[in-house]
Scaffold this active site. Structure first.
Site, mmCIF file in Angstrom:
data_model
loop_
_atom_site.group_PDB
_atom_site.id
_atom_site.type_symbol
_atom_site.label_atom_id
_atom_site.label_comp_id
_atom_site.label_asym_id
_atom_site.label_seq_id
_atom_site.Cartn_x
_atom_site.Cartn_y
_atom_site.Cartn_z
ATOM 1 N N TYR A 103 0.833 -1.201 0.000
ATOM 2 C CA TYR A 103 0.000 0.000 0.000
ATOM 3 C C TYR A 103 0.869 1.252 0.000
ATOM 4 C CZ TYR A 103 -3.896 -3.121 0.838
ATOM 5 O OH TYR A 103 -4.834 -4.118 0.708
ATOM 6 N N ASN A 127 -12.616 0.419 -4.983
ATOM 7 C CA ASN A 127 -12.444 0.170 -6.418
ATOM 8 C C ASN A 127 -13.680 -0.525 -6.990
ATOM 9 O OD1 ASN A 127 -11.426 -0.376 -8.988
ATOM 10 N ND2 ASN A 127 -10.261 -2.146 -8.290
ATOM 11 N N CYS A 135 -6.579 -4.036 -7.983
ATOM 12 C CA CYS A 135 -6.287 -3.895 -6.553
ATOM 13 C C CYS A 135 -5.833 -5.214 -5.938
ATOM 14 C CB CYS A 135 -7.489 -3.316 -5.812
ATOM 15 S SG CYS A 135 -9.018 -4.191 -6.074
ATOM 16 N N HIS A 136 -6.061 -6.326 -6.646
ATOM 17 C CA HIS A 136 -5.588 -7.614 -6.124
ATOM 18 C C HIS A 136 -4.060 -7.688 -6.098
ATOM 19 C CE1 HIS A 136 -5.808 -8.254 -10.514
ATOM 20 N NE2 HIS A 136 -4.808 -9.095 -10.336
ATOM 21 N N GLU A 162 -1.649 -14.868 -12.673
ATOM 22 C CA GLU A 162 -0.716 -13.900 -13.253
ATOM 23 C C GLU A 162 0.741 -14.281 -13.087
ATOM 24 O OE1 GLU A 162 -3.699 -10.069 -12.801
ATOM 25 O OE2 GLU A 162 -1.841 -10.089 -11.620
#
Length: 169
Positions: A103, A127, A135-136, A162
């Site tokens: 963050y 979001n 945001c993940h 990913e």
């Protein structure tokens, strides 16, 4: 009129909501009305229509699931927020697939002081366009996955996908 499409994914249905070709909401829910309820009153006043195909946005989701991890990046998005929140959402879109940030790092990338980590967390929590505004990809610096609006298992799956840990036909 807000157009909505429901797309099946390995981690559950993904609702996409679009206005004139720009995504205004997306989230892992089987009911597009859940996303619609989170829109501004002005957008809600336009009405909601479920359609079979949103074109580029739905194609991008299919490409992303098939392994083109950058496919979501090209889809235009728009969501409400303060100038600070908009900067944080823009910085989120620049976090590349297969990587994560804290963050505090997200705040720094948005040109905000590291003390703005709380604002970065708030921007992630508010979001409206996951996973297009990814945001993940933000993890707490203290370790673990932290929270995720659609549940930690969804966040874990997205990150594994990913990083090449999951393939989807």
């Amino acid at each position: 009129m807000i157009a909505a499409q429901l797309i099946p994914t390995p981690i559950g249905p993904l609702s996409l909501l679009s206005r004139e070709g720009v995504l205004v909401a997306a989230g892992f829910t089987a009911d597009p009305k859940e996303m619609y309820a989170r829109l501004t009153p002005a957008l809600q006043a336009e009405g909601l229509e479920v359609v079979d195909d949103l074109g580029a946005a739905s194609e991008a989701v299919r490409a992303y699931l098939a392994g083109d991890l950058h496919a979501l990046d090209a889809i235009p998005v728009s969501q409400p927020g303060s100038p600070t929140r908009k900067r944080l959402h823009e910085a989120l879109r620049e976090v590349k697939a297969g990587t994560t940030v804290s963050y505090a790092e997200l705040a720094e990338r948005a040109g905000l002081p590291k003390t703005a980590a709380r604002a970065a967390g708030s921007a992630c929590a508010q979001n409206l366009i996951a996973p297009f505004v990814p945001c993940h990809r933000v993890l707490p610096s203290s370790g673990g996955y932290g929270g995720y609006y659609y549940g930690v298992p969804v966040k874990e799956w997205l990150l594994a996908h990913e990083s090449g840990g999951i393939t989807y036909p």
